[in-house]
Enzyme design. Sequence first.
Site, mmCIF file in Angstrom:
data_model
loop_
_atom_site.group_PDB
_atom_site.id
_atom_site.type_symbol
_atom_site.label_atom_id
_atom_site.label_comp_id
_atom_site.label_asym_id
_atom_site.label_seq_id
_atom_site.Cartn_x
_atom_site.Cartn_y
_atom_site.Cartn_z
ATOM 1 N N ASP A 198 0.868 -1.177 0.000
ATOM 2 C CA ASP A 198 0.000 0.000 0.000
ATOM 3 C C ASP A 198 0.908 1.231 0.000
ATOM 4 O O ASP A 198 2.133 1.125 -0.197
ATOM 5 C CB ASP A 198 -0.998 -0.047 1.173
ATOM 6 N N CYS A 230 3.354 -3.109 4.151
ATOM 7 C CA CYS A 230 2.461 -2.006 4.541
ATOM 8 C C CYS A 230 3.104 -1.333 5.743
ATOM 9 O O CYS A 230 4.317 -1.443 5.944
ATOM 10 C CB CYS A 230 1.041 -2.502 4.808
ATOM 11 N N THR A 233 2.636 -1.900 9.033
ATOM 12 C CA THR A 233 3.013 -2.853 10.090
ATOM 13 C C THR A 233 3.209 -4.284 9.596
ATOM 14 O O THR A 233 3.724 -5.130 10.335
ATOM 15 C CB THR A 233 1.897 -2.926 11.154
ATOM 16 N N HIS A 281 10.003 -23.845 9.699
ATOM 17 C CA HIS A 281 8.962 -24.600 10.406
ATOM 18 C C HIS A 281 7.575 -24.441 9.798
ATOM 19 O O HIS A 281 6.770 -25.360 9.866
ATOM 20 C CB HIS A 281 8.903 -24.162 11.875
ATOM 21 N N HIS A 333 7.316 -31.010 10.827
ATOM 22 C CA HIS A 333 6.756 -29.690 10.494
ATOM 23 C C HIS A 333 5.787 -29.783 9.311
ATOM 24 O O HIS A 333 4.834 -29.019 9.234
ATOM 25 C CB HIS A 333 7.875 -28.698 10.201
HETATM 26 C C1 RB5 Z 1 -1.912 2.522 6.525
HETATM 27 O O1 RB5 Z 1 -1.870 3.733 7.187
HETATM 28 C C2 RB5 Z 1 -1.729 1.363 7.515
HETATM 29 O O2 RB5 Z 1 -2.879 1.209 8.275
HETATM 30 C C3 RB5 Z 1 -1.391 0.078 6.772
HETATM 31 O O3 RB5 Z 1 -0.274 0.304 5.987
HETATM 32 C C4 RB5 Z 1 -1.048 -1.157 7.600
HETATM 33 O O4 RB5 Z 1 -0.164 -0.866 8.635
HETATM 34 C C5 RB5 Z 1 -2.165 -2.022 7.994
HETATM 35 O O5 RB5 Z 1 -1.998 -3.115 8.530
#
Ligand code: RB5
Length: 152
Positions: free
Chosen positions: A12, A69, A71, A102, A137
Site C-alpha cells: 500500500d 504495509c 506494520t 517450520h 513440520h
Molecule cells: C496505513 O496507514 C496502515 O494502516 C497500513 O499500511 C497497515 O499498517 C495495515 O496493517
Amino acid sequence: MSEKKRAVVGSDHAGIAGRKRAVETLRSLGYEVEELGPDEGESADYPDLAHQVASRIEGGQASTGVLVCGTGQGMAMAANRHPGVRAAVITDEFTAEMSRGHNNANVACFGERVVGVAQIAELLTKFLGTEFEGGRHARRVDKIEPSVPERS
Ligand code: RB5
C-alpha cells in the site's frame, strides 16, 4: 535451462519504498518479479493488494509473495484468507528463518514503519535462503488448512 522462480510483490502507500527494495532484492537473486501497488503520492487500501498477491500464490502464478504495509499485520490477515497461502509477518532474523523452516511460509509480510527499508532487504534475503525443514513440520503445516479433517 531451469525456469526462473516467480515472485509477486505488493504494497500500500505505507510500503512503497520497501516494496521497491524487495523487488530489487528478488531480481538480484534471480527471481522474475511482478510488482503491484500505488505510485508515490497515491493511496491504496492494503487488503486490495494483499488479495491480489495472495490470489497469484493461490492460483500458482507465483511461488513467493512479498507484502509491505505500515506494520505488515493487515496484509497478513487478508492474505491468509486464501487457501494455500501461508503469510508471515517478519520482524527479525529469527522469524524470517522460522517462518520458512517450520511453517513453510510462502508470503513474507513486512511493516515498513516497524523494520525499515534496509532491514526488509536483509530479512527477505534470509527468508528466501531458508529451506522448509519438512518432517514433523510438514504434518503440522498440513493441519493449517481448515479442510484437513484429522486434528487429534
Ligand atoms: C496505513 O496507514 C496502515 O494502516 C497500513 O499500511 C497497515 O499498517 C495495515 O496493517
